[in-house]
Design a protein around this motif. Structure first.
Motif, PDB file in Angstrom:
ATOM      1  N   ILE A 137      -0.079  10.643  -0.178  1.00 13.97           N
ATOM      2  CA  ILE A 137      -0.967  11.888  -0.012  1.00 13.97           C
ATOM      3  C   ILE A 137       0.586  13.334   0.304  1.00 13.97           C
ATOM      4  N   PHE A 138       0.310  14.603  -0.603  1.00 13.29           N
ATOM      5  CA  PHE A 138       1.193  15.103  -0.212  1.00 13.29           C
ATOM      6  C   PHE A 138       0.665  16.319   0.602  1.00 13.29           C
ATOM      7  N   LEU A 274       0.583   6.181   1.594  1.00  9.10           N
ATOM      8  CA  LEU A 274       1.580   6.956   1.818  1.00  9.10           C
ATOM      9  C   LEU A 274       1.212   8.602   2.656  1.00  9.10           C
ATOM     10  N   VAL A 275       2.209   9.041   3.682  1.00 11.20           N
ATOM     11  CA  VAL A 275       1.479  10.546   3.637  1.00 11.20           C
ATOM     12  C   VAL A 275       2.943  11.018   3.711  1.00 11.20           C
ATOM     13  N   THR A 276       3.040  11.555   2.808  1.00  4.17           N
ATOM     14  CA  THR A 276       4.296  12.063   2.821  1.00  4.17           C
ATOM     15  C   THR A 276       4.128  14.114   3.054  1.00  4.17           C
ATOM     16  N   LEU A 277       4.856  14.077   4.521  1.00  2.35           N
ATOM     17  CA  LEU A 277       5.184  15.278   4.610  1.00  2.35           C
ATOM     18  C   LEU A 277       6.249  15.867   4.202  1.00  2.35           C
ATOM     19  N   GLY A 300      -4.762   8.039  13.887  1.00  3.50           N
ATOM     20  CA  GLY A 300      -4.474   6.772  13.959  1.00  3.50           C
ATOM     21  C   GLY A 300      -3.948   6.514  12.267  1.00  3.50           C
ATOM     22  N   VAL A 301      -3.307   8.140  12.029  1.00  2.00           N
ATOM     23  CA  VAL A 301      -2.138   7.444  10.666  1.00  2.00           C
ATOM     24  C   VAL A 301      -1.286   6.887  11.297  1.00  2.00           C
ATOM     25  N   PRO A 302      -0.724   5.490  10.632  1.00  5.56           N
ATOM     26  CA  PRO A 302      -0.094   5.049  10.739  1.00  5.56           C
ATOM     27  C   PRO A 302       1.426   5.280  10.753  1.00  5.56           C
ATOM     28  N   PRO A 303       2.910   5.413  11.840  1.00  6.52           N
ATOM     29  CA  PRO A 303       4.028   5.573  11.483  1.00  6.52           C
ATOM     30  C   PRO A 303       4.135   4.757  10.401  1.00  6.52           C
ATOM     31  N   ASN A 304       3.643   3.599   9.703  1.00  6.93           N
ATOM     32  CA  ASN A 304       5.021   3.316   8.393  1.00  6.93           C
ATOM     33  C   ASN A 304       5.397   3.688   7.582  1.00  6.93           C
ATOM     34  N   SER A 305       3.412   4.253   7.286  1.00  9.17           N
ATOM     35  CA  SER A 305       3.270   5.571   6.540  1.00  9.17           C
ATOM     36  C   SER A 305       3.585   6.591   5.709  1.00  9.17           C
ATOM     37  N   LEU A 306       4.344   6.913   6.893  1.00  8.12           N
ATOM     38  CA  LEU A 306       4.966   8.404   7.059  1.00  8.12           C
ATOM     39  C   LEU A 306       5.902   8.341   6.044  1.00  8.12           C
ATOM     40  N   PHE A 307       6.096   9.704   5.178  1.00 10.27           N
ATOM     41  CA  PHE A 307       7.641   8.918   3.905  1.00 10.27           C
ATOM     42  C   PHE A 307       8.207  11.017   4.676  1.00 10.27           C
ATOM     43  N   THR A 308       8.583  11.255   5.161  1.00 13.54           N
ATOM     44  CA  THR A 308       8.621  12.574   5.284  1.00 13.54           C
ATOM     45  C   THR A 308      10.474  13.348   4.463  1.00 13.54           C
ATOM     46  N   MET A 373       9.575   6.124  -2.328  1.00 15.08           N
ATOM     47  CA  MET A 373       7.838   6.178  -2.046  1.00 15.08           C
ATOM     48  C   MET A 373       7.343   4.677  -3.041  1.00 15.08           C
ATOM     49  N   ALA A 374       7.426   4.754  -4.244  1.00 15.94           N
ATOM     50  CA  ALA A 374       6.620   3.630  -4.943  1.00 15.94           C
ATOM     51  C   ALA A 374       6.757   2.369  -4.064  1.00 15.94           C
ATOM     52  N   ILE A 375       8.284   2.094  -3.748  1.00 16.08           N
ATOM     53  CA  ILE A 375       8.550   0.654  -3.537  1.00 16.08           C
ATOM     54  C   ILE A 375       7.442   1.089  -1.491  1.00 16.08           C
ATOM     55  N   LEU A 376       7.945   1.739  -0.715  1.00 17.19           N
ATOM     56  CA  LEU A 376       7.291   1.842   0.308  1.00 17.19           C
ATOM     57  C   LEU A 376       5.978   1.815   0.185  1.00 17.19           C
ATOM     58  N   ALA A 377       4.501   2.539  -0.533  1.00 18.75           N
ATOM     59  CA  ALA A 377       3.865   2.468  -0.574  1.00 18.75           C
ATOM     60  C   ALA A 377       3.205   0.677  -0.646  1.00 18.75           C
TER      61      ALA A 377
END
Ligand SMILES: Nc1ncnc2c1ncn2[C@@H]1O[C@H](COP(=O)(O)OP(=O)(O)OP(=O)(O)O)[C@@H](O)[C@H]1O
Ligand SMILES: [Mg+2]
Length: 383
Positions: A137-138, A274-277, A300-308, A373-377
Protein backbone atom coordinates in the motif's frame (compact mmCIF):
# COMPACT_ATOMS: atom_id res chain seq x y z
CA UNK A 1 -13.31 -21.19 -5.96
CA UNK A 2 -16.26 -22.98 -4.34
CA UNK A 3 -19.54 -21.11 -4.01
CA UNK A 4 -20.09 -19.20 -0.79
CA UNK A 5 -23.00 -20.22 1.41
CA UNK A 6 -25.27 -17.49 2.79
CA UNK A 7 -27.88 -18.07 5.50
CA UNK A 8 -30.88 -15.73 5.62
CA UNK A 9 -32.80 -15.52 8.89
CA UNK A 10 -36.06 -13.62 8.45
CA UNK A 11 -39.60 -14.34 9.65
CA UNK A 12 -41.11 -12.70 6.57
CA UNK A 13 -41.26 -15.34 3.83
CA UNK A 14 -41.69 -12.86 0.97
CA UNK A 15 -38.73 -10.76 2.05
CA UNK A 16 -36.61 -13.91 2.60
CA UNK A 17 -37.44 -15.30 -0.84
CA UNK A 18 -36.73 -11.99 -2.50
CA UNK A 19 -33.28 -11.72 -0.94
CA UNK A 20 -32.62 -15.39 -1.67
CA UNK A 21 -33.38 -14.87 -5.35
CA UNK A 22 -31.07 -11.86 -5.52
CA UNK A 23 -28.25 -13.82 -3.87
CA UNK A 24 -28.70 -16.79 -6.19
CA UNK A 25 -28.27 -14.38 -9.11
CA UNK A 26 -24.90 -13.46 -7.58
CA UNK A 27 -23.96 -17.18 -7.56
CA UNK A 28 -24.15 -17.67 -3.82
CA UNK A 29 -25.66 -20.79 -2.29
CA UNK A 30 -28.56 -19.78 -0.08
CA UNK A 31 -30.15 -21.30 3.03
CA UNK A 32 -33.19 -19.88 4.76
CA UNK A 33 -34.50 -19.91 8.31
CA UNK A 34 -37.87 -18.52 9.39
CA UNK A 35 -37.15 -18.02 13.08
CA UNK A 36 -34.28 -17.15 15.38
CA UNK A 37 -34.06 -20.66 16.85
CA UNK A 38 -33.98 -22.25 13.41
CA UNK A 39 -31.37 -19.68 12.35
CA UNK A 40 -29.05 -20.63 15.23
CA UNK A 41 -29.44 -24.35 14.53
CA UNK A 42 -28.71 -23.94 10.80
CA UNK A 43 -25.79 -21.63 11.51
CA UNK A 44 -24.10 -24.14 13.81
CA UNK A 45 -25.00 -27.19 11.75
CA UNK A 46 -24.41 -26.01 8.17
CA UNK A 47 -21.44 -23.65 8.50
CA UNK A 48 -22.58 -20.76 6.29
CA UNK A 49 -19.90 -18.31 5.10
CA UNK A 50 -22.11 -15.33 5.95
CA UNK A 51 -25.37 -14.77 7.82
CA UNK A 52 -28.05 -12.15 7.14
CA UNK A 53 -30.53 -11.60 9.97
CA UNK A 54 -33.63 -9.45 10.18
CA UNK A 55 -33.24 -8.50 13.85
CA UNK A 56 -37.02 -8.15 14.27
CA UNK A 57 -37.88 -11.79 14.98
CA UNK A 58 -40.65 -13.15 17.19
CA UNK A 59 -38.70 -15.72 19.18
CA UNK A 60 -35.15 -14.44 19.66
CA UNK A 61 -34.07 -10.81 19.17
CA UNK A 62 -31.44 -10.23 16.49
CA UNK A 63 -29.06 -8.82 19.10
CA UNK A 64 -29.21 -12.08 21.05
CA UNK A 65 -28.65 -14.14 17.91
CA UNK A 66 -25.58 -12.04 17.12
CA UNK A 67 -24.24 -12.41 20.65
CA UNK A 68 -24.73 -16.19 20.63
CA UNK A 69 -23.16 -16.62 17.18
CA UNK A 70 -20.16 -14.50 18.17
CA UNK A 71 -19.68 -16.49 21.40
CA UNK A 72 -19.66 -19.85 19.67
CA UNK A 73 -16.35 -20.97 18.16
CA UNK A 74 -18.18 -22.50 15.17
CA UNK A 75 -19.60 -19.15 14.10
CA UNK A 76 -17.52 -16.46 15.82
CA UNK A 77 -15.67 -15.51 12.62
CA UNK A 78 -18.69 -15.66 10.29
CA UNK A 79 -19.63 -12.14 9.04
CA UNK A 80 -23.08 -11.02 10.20
CA UNK A 81 -25.31 -8.54 8.44
CA UNK A 82 -28.47 -7.06 9.96
CA UNK A 83 -31.07 -6.36 7.27
CA UNK A 84 -33.88 -4.50 8.93
CA UNK A 85 -36.91 -2.30 8.40
CA UNK A 86 -36.08 -0.56 11.68
CA UNK A 87 -34.13 2.60 10.94
CA UNK A 88 -33.92 3.94 14.49
CA UNK A 89 -30.52 4.96 15.74
CA UNK A 90 -31.01 2.94 18.96
CA UNK A 91 -31.65 -0.29 17.07
CA UNK A 92 -28.73 0.23 14.72
CA UNK A 93 -26.42 0.85 17.66
CA UNK A 94 -27.66 -2.11 19.72
CA UNK A 95 -27.22 -4.43 16.73
CA UNK A 96 -23.70 -3.24 15.93
CA UNK A 97 -22.80 -3.44 19.64
CA UNK A 98 -24.14 -7.00 19.78
CA UNK A 99 -21.77 -8.16 17.04
CA UNK A 100 -23.31 -7.43 13.65
CA UNK A 101 -20.60 -6.35 11.19
CA UNK A 102 -23.01 -4.21 9.18
CA UNK A 103 -26.53 -2.82 9.46
CA UNK A 104 -28.52 -2.33 6.26
CA UNK A 105 -32.00 -0.86 6.22
CA UNK A 106 -34.65 -2.38 3.96
CA UNK A 107 -35.16 0.24 1.27
CA UNK A 108 -34.98 0.59 -2.50
CA UNK A 109 -31.19 0.55 -2.23
CA UNK A 110 -31.03 -2.48 0.05
CA UNK A 111 -30.15 -5.10 -2.57
CA UNK A 112 -27.34 -3.06 -4.11
CA UNK A 113 -25.96 -2.21 -0.67
CA UNK A 114 -26.29 -5.82 0.41
CA UNK A 115 -24.40 -7.09 -2.64
CA UNK A 116 -21.64 -4.55 -2.11
CA UNK A 117 -21.41 -5.35 1.58
CA UNK A 118 -21.32 -9.10 1.05
CA UNK A 119 -18.54 -8.95 -1.52
CA UNK A 120 -16.61 -6.60 0.74
CA UNK A 121 -17.01 -8.87 3.77
CA UNK A 122 -16.02 -11.93 1.71
CA UNK A 123 -13.04 -10.14 0.23
CA UNK A 124 -11.98 -9.37 3.74
CA UNK A 125 -11.35 -12.87 4.90
CA UNK A 126 -7.80 -12.91 6.16
CA UNK A 127 -7.15 -16.22 4.43
CA UNK A 128 -7.77 -14.69 1.03
CA UNK A 129 -5.76 -11.60 1.79
CA UNK A 130 -2.82 -13.72 2.87
CA UNK A 131 -2.79 -15.67 -0.36
CA UNK A 132 -1.42 -14.84 -3.77
CA UNK A 133 0.80 -11.90 -4.60
CA UNK A 134 2.18 -9.49 -2.04
CA UNK A 135 0.19 -6.32 -1.56
CA UNK A 136 2.02 -3.07 -0.96
CA UNK A 137 0.00 0.00 0.00
CA UNK A 138 1.10 3.60 -0.65
CA UNK A 139 -0.56 6.09 1.65
CA UNK A 140 0.01 9.61 2.88
CA UNK A 141 -1.57 11.97 5.38
CA UNK A 142 -1.42 14.92 3.03
CA UNK A 143 -1.55 15.51 -0.72
CA UNK A 144 1.40 16.38 -2.88
CA UNK A 145 3.91 14.36 -0.87
CA UNK A 146 4.86 12.33 -3.95
CA UNK A 147 2.85 9.19 -3.15
CA UNK A 148 1.80 8.43 -6.72
CA UNK A 149 5.25 9.17 -8.18
CA UNK A 150 6.84 6.94 -5.55
CA UNK A 151 4.32 4.17 -6.19
CA UNK A 152 4.87 4.16 -9.96
CA UNK A 153 8.66 4.43 -9.73
CA UNK A 154 9.05 1.80 -7.04
CA UNK A 155 6.73 -0.57 -8.92
CA UNK A 156 8.97 -0.16 -11.96
CA UNK A 157 12.06 -0.83 -9.88
CA UNK A 158 10.55 -3.93 -8.24
CA UNK A 159 9.69 -5.28 -11.70
CA UNK A 160 13.21 -4.43 -12.86
CA UNK A 161 14.85 -6.10 -9.88
CA UNK A 162 12.73 -9.23 -10.29
CA UNK A 163 12.20 -9.57 -14.06
CA UNK A 164 10.38 -12.87 -13.62
CA UNK A 165 7.78 -11.30 -11.31
CA UNK A 166 4.47 -9.93 -12.57
CA UNK A 167 3.77 -6.54 -11.04
CA UNK A 168 0.41 -4.76 -11.05
CA UNK A 169 -0.38 -1.24 -9.88
CA UNK A 170 -3.88 -0.32 -8.73
CA UNK A 171 -4.83 3.33 -8.36
CA UNK A 172 -7.48 3.84 -5.68
CA UNK A 173 -7.05 7.56 -5.14
CA UNK A 174 -10.39 9.35 -5.18
CA UNK A 175 -11.85 11.34 -6.78
CA UNK A 176 -9.16 11.33 -9.51
CA UNK A 177 -6.33 8.85 -9.90
CA UNK A 178 -2.97 10.12 -11.10
CA UNK A 179 -0.90 7.07 -12.00
CA UNK A 180 -2.38 6.98 -15.53
CA UNK A 181 -1.19 10.52 -16.36
CA UNK A 182 2.23 9.77 -14.85
CA UNK A 183 2.80 6.64 -16.93
CA UNK A 184 0.95 8.01 -19.98
CA UNK A 185 -1.94 5.53 -20.06
CA UNK A 186 -4.84 6.87 -22.08
CA UNK A 187 -7.05 3.79 -22.38
CA UNK A 188 -10.62 3.65 -21.15
CA UNK A 189 -10.22 0.86 -18.61
CA UNK A 190 -10.13 1.91 -14.96
CA UNK A 191 -11.30 0.90 -11.50
CA UNK A 192 -14.76 2.34 -12.15
CA UNK A 193 -15.33 0.43 -15.41
CA UNK A 194 -13.88 -2.75 -13.92
CA UNK A 195 -16.01 -2.73 -10.77
CA UNK A 196 -19.02 -2.12 -13.00
CA UNK A 197 -18.47 -5.51 -14.67
CA UNK A 198 -20.28 -8.59 -13.35
CA UNK A 199 -18.22 -10.33 -10.63
CA UNK A 200 -18.12 -13.53 -12.68
CA UNK A 201 -16.08 -11.73 -15.36
CA UNK A 202 -13.34 -10.11 -13.26
CA UNK A 203 -11.46 -13.31 -12.60
CA UNK A 204 -7.69 -13.62 -11.99
CA UNK A 205 -7.39 -14.86 -15.56
CA UNK A 206 -9.18 -11.76 -16.82
CA UNK A 207 -6.72 -9.50 -15.00
CA UNK A 208 -3.82 -11.54 -16.27
CA UNK A 209 -4.99 -11.12 -19.88
CA UNK A 210 -6.67 -7.73 -19.90
CA UNK A 211 -4.71 -5.36 -17.68
CA UNK A 212 -2.67 -3.17 -20.02
CA UNK A 213 1.12 -3.37 -19.81
CA UNK A 214 2.82 -0.01 -19.34
CA UNK A 215 5.86 -0.57 -21.56
CA UNK A 216 9.05 0.85 -20.00
CA UNK A 217 7.32 0.93 -16.60
CA UNK A 218 7.30 -2.87 -16.67
CA UNK A 219 4.06 -3.18 -14.75
CA UNK A 220 0.40 -3.64 -15.61
CA UNK A 221 -1.97 -0.89 -14.56
CA UNK A 222 -5.49 -0.80 -13.25
CA UNK A 223 -5.97 2.95 -13.58
CA UNK A 224 -7.85 5.10 -11.12
CA UNK A 225 -11.05 7.04 -11.45
CA UNK A 226 -10.65 9.51 -14.35
CA UNK A 227 -12.87 12.25 -12.87
CA UNK A 228 -15.06 13.06 -9.86
CA UNK A 229 -18.27 12.05 -11.63
CA UNK A 230 -16.91 8.56 -12.33
CA UNK A 231 -15.68 8.38 -8.77
CA UNK A 232 -19.28 8.84 -7.57
CA UNK A 233 -20.27 5.82 -9.68
CA UNK A 234 -17.57 3.58 -8.22
CA UNK A 235 -18.99 0.33 -6.87
CA UNK A 236 -16.87 0.27 -3.76
CA UNK A 237 -18.18 -3.09 -2.61
CA UNK A 238 -16.44 -4.73 -5.55
CA UNK A 239 -12.99 -3.48 -4.64
CA UNK A 240 -12.33 -6.46 -2.39
CA UNK A 241 -12.79 -9.12 -5.00
CA UNK A 242 -10.87 -7.03 -7.54
CA UNK A 243 -7.89 -6.87 -5.18
CA UNK A 244 -8.18 -10.57 -4.37
CA UNK A 245 -8.31 -11.45 -8.08
CA UNK A 246 -5.33 -9.19 -8.80
CA UNK A 247 -3.37 -10.88 -6.04
CA UNK A 248 -4.24 -14.24 -7.53
CA UNK A 249 -2.63 -13.33 -10.86
CA UNK A 250 0.25 -10.97 -9.97
CA UNK A 251 3.26 -11.47 -7.72
CA UNK A 252 3.10 -7.90 -6.48
CA UNK A 253 0.10 -5.61 -6.29
CA UNK A 254 1.04 -2.02 -5.44
CA UNK A 255 -1.95 0.07 -4.42
CA UNK A 256 -1.91 3.85 -4.42
CA UNK A 257 -4.38 5.01 -1.77
CA UNK A 258 -2.88 8.47 -1.38
CA UNK A 259 -5.09 10.43 1.00
CA UNK A 260 -8.16 8.32 0.27
CA UNK A 261 -8.23 6.49 3.61
CA UNK A 262 -11.80 5.38 4.28
CA UNK A 263 -13.88 2.50 5.57
CA UNK A 264 -13.33 0.95 2.14
CA UNK A 265 -9.56 1.19 2.00
CA UNK A 266 -8.85 0.58 5.70
CA UNK A 267 -9.24 -3.22 5.52
CA UNK A 268 -6.84 -3.32 2.56
CA UNK A 269 -4.29 -1.54 4.72
CA UNK A 270 -4.98 -3.81 7.68
CA UNK A 271 -4.27 -6.90 5.59
CA UNK A 272 -1.47 -5.56 3.42
CA UNK A 273 1.94 -7.16 3.41
CA UNK A 274 3.57 -3.74 3.47
CA UNK A 275 2.18 -0.30 4.25
CA UNK A 276 4.31 2.43 2.72
CA UNK A 277 3.82 5.77 4.39
CA UNK A 278 5.03 8.76 2.39
CA UNK A 279 6.03 11.71 4.53
CA UNK A 280 7.35 15.10 3.52
CA UNK A 281 9.53 17.23 5.74
CA UNK A 282 7.24 20.10 6.72
CA UNK A 283 6.03 20.26 10.30
CA UNK A 284 2.33 20.04 9.48
CA UNK A 285 2.71 16.89 7.34
CA UNK A 286 4.74 15.26 10.10
CA UNK A 287 2.07 15.95 12.68
CA UNK A 288 -0.76 14.75 10.40
CA UNK A 289 1.26 11.65 9.63
CA UNK A 290 1.64 10.93 13.33
CA UNK A 291 -2.14 11.15 13.73
CA UNK A 292 -2.60 8.83 10.72
CA UNK A 293 -0.09 6.27 11.96
CA UNK A 294 -1.51 6.26 15.50
CA UNK A 295 -4.93 5.62 13.97
CA UNK A 296 -3.69 2.78 11.77
CA UNK A 297 -1.80 1.21 14.66
CA UNK A 298 -4.99 1.39 16.74
CA UNK A 299 -6.78 -0.42 13.90
CA UNK A 300 -4.33 -3.29 14.11
CA UNK A 301 -1.87 -2.44 11.34
CA UNK A 302 1.25 -4.19 12.60
CA UNK A 303 4.30 -1.90 13.05
CA UNK A 304 6.50 -4.49 11.32
CA UNK A 305 4.56 -4.02 8.09
CA UNK A 306 5.26 -0.28 8.05
CA UNK A 307 7.76 1.17 5.57
CA UNK A 308 8.34 4.91 5.81
CA UNK A 309 9.67 7.09 3.04
CA UNK A 310 10.70 10.66 3.76
CA UNK A 311 10.31 12.46 0.47
CA UNK A 312 11.50 16.02 0.01
CA UNK A 313 8.83 16.73 -2.56
CA UNK A 314 8.70 20.49 -2.17
CA UNK A 315 12.22 21.69 -1.57
CA UNK A 316 15.29 21.54 0.57
CA UNK A 317 13.85 23.18 3.66
CA UNK A 318 12.07 21.31 6.43
CA UNK A 319 12.99 18.91 9.18
CA UNK A 320 16.02 16.63 9.18
CA UNK A 321 15.51 12.88 9.06
CA UNK A 322 16.37 12.55 12.76
CA UNK A 323 13.95 15.31 13.77
CA UNK A 324 11.23 13.73 11.63
CA UNK A 325 11.89 10.32 13.22
CA UNK A 326 11.73 11.80 16.70
CA UNK A 327 8.50 13.63 16.07
CA UNK A 328 6.89 10.64 14.40
CA UNK A 329 8.18 8.09 16.85
CA UNK A 330 8.91 5.74 13.95
CA UNK A 331 11.98 4.83 11.98
CA UNK A 332 12.34 6.24 8.48
CA UNK A 333 13.36 3.51 6.06
CA UNK A 334 14.29 5.65 3.11
CA UNK A 335 14.94 9.32 2.38
CA UNK A 336 14.48 10.72 -1.08
CA UNK A 337 16.27 14.03 -1.67
CA UNK A 338 14.66 16.98 -3.39
CA UNK A 339 15.12 16.31 -7.10
CA UNK A 340 14.40 19.79 -8.32
CA UNK A 341 12.41 19.81 -11.51
CA UNK A 342 13.85 16.48 -12.68
CA UNK A 343 11.09 14.42 -11.12
CA UNK A 344 8.33 16.55 -12.61
CA UNK A 345 10.25 16.43 -15.90
CA UNK A 346 10.40 12.61 -15.91
CA UNK A 347 6.70 12.46 -14.91
CA UNK A 348 5.62 14.82 -17.63
CA UNK A 349 7.50 12.70 -20.18
CA UNK A 350 5.79 9.60 -18.77
CA UNK A 351 9.22 8.11 -18.03
CA UNK A 352 10.44 6.28 -14.94
CA UNK A 353 12.93 8.50 -13.14
CA UNK A 354 15.66 5.88 -13.26
CA UNK A 355 15.35 5.56 -17.02
CA UNK A 356 15.45 9.30 -17.61
CA UNK A 357 18.22 9.99 -15.09
CA UNK A 358 20.08 6.70 -14.62
CA UNK A 359 23.19 8.42 -13.19
CA UNK A 360 21.32 10.38 -10.52
CA UNK A 361 21.81 9.03 -6.98
CA UNK A 362 18.01 8.99 -6.67
CA UNK A 363 17.97 6.17 -9.23
CA UNK A 364 20.17 4.10 -6.93
CA UNK A 365 17.94 4.99 -3.99
CA UNK A 366 14.89 3.79 -5.97
CA UNK A 367 16.67 0.54 -6.82
CA UNK A 368 17.79 -0.18 -3.27
CA UNK A 369 14.42 0.78 -1.82
CA UNK A 370 12.51 -1.45 -4.24
CA UNK A 371 14.71 -4.38 -3.28
CA UNK A 372 14.35 -3.66 0.42
CA UNK A 373 10.57 -3.36 0.14
CA UNK A 374 10.24 -6.63 -1.78
CA UNK A 375 12.32 -8.45 0.82
CA UNK A 376 10.45 -6.90 3.74
CA UNK A 377 7.03 -7.69 2.23
CA UNK A 378 8.08 -11.36 1.82
CA UNK A 379 9.25 -11.40 5.43
CA UNK A 380 5.99 -9.91 6.73
CA UNK A 381 4.01 -12.47 4.70
CA UNK A 382 5.98 -15.35 6.18
CA UNK A 383 5.26 -13.94 9.64
N1 LIG B 1 11.63 14.19 -4.21
C1 LIG B 1 11.05 15.01 -5.05
N2 LIG B 1 11.72 16.03 -5.60
C2 LIG B 1 11.14 16.88 -6.48
N3 LIG B 1 9.87 16.78 -6.88
C3 LIG B 1 9.12 15.80 -6.36
C4 LIG B 1 9.67 14.86 -5.43
N4 LIG B 1 8.69 13.99 -5.11
C5 LIG B 1 7.58 14.37 -5.80
N5 LIG B 1 7.83 15.44 -6.56
C6 LIG B 1 6.89 16.14 -7.44
O1 LIG B 1 5.75 16.49 -6.68
C7 LIG B 1 4.60 16.48 -7.49
C8 LIG B 1 3.48 15.70 -6.82
O2 LIG B 1 3.80 14.33 -6.87
P1 LIG B 1 2.70 13.18 -6.81
O3 LIG B 1 1.61 13.44 -7.76
O4 LIG B 1 3.42 11.92 -6.88
O5 LIG B 1 2.19 13.42 -5.31
P2 LIG B 1 0.94 12.80 -4.58
O6 LIG B 1 1.28 12.71 -3.14
O7 LIG B 1 0.56 11.54 -5.23
O8 LIG B 1 -0.14 13.92 -4.83
P3 LIG B 1 -1.75 13.84 -4.75
O9 LIG B 1 -2.10 14.27 -3.39
O10 LIG B 1 -2.20 14.80 -5.80
O11 LIG B 1 -2.14 12.44 -5.04
C9 LIG B 1 5.00 15.88 -8.83
O12 LIG B 1 5.13 16.91 -9.77
C10 LIG B 1 6.35 15.24 -8.57
O13 LIG B 1 7.15 15.25 -9.69
MG1 LIG C 1 -1.33 10.93 -5.95
Amino acid sequence: MSRKKVLIVDADVASRNFIARKLLEQKYDVMQAGSGKEGLIFAWRDHPDLIIVDPVLADVAGEEIAARLKQDPRTQDVPLIALSGDQTHGRIKSCLDAGFNEYITKSGQAVATLNDTISRLFGLTVDEMKQGGLSIIFISAKGGTGTSSMCANLAMNIAHYQPEANVAVLDLVLPIGSIAPIVGYEGGQNIVTITDMPPAKTTPDFFHRELPQMGVWQFNLLAGSPDPESSNQLKVGRIWDVVTALKASYDYVLIDIGRSLSKITLPLIQHADLVTLIVSTDVSTISLTKTLWDYLKGKGVPPNSLFTILNRAVGLEGLSKTDAENQLGIKINMSMPYLGTNFAFANSHHQPFSLKFPKDTASIIFQDTAKEMAILAQKVRLG
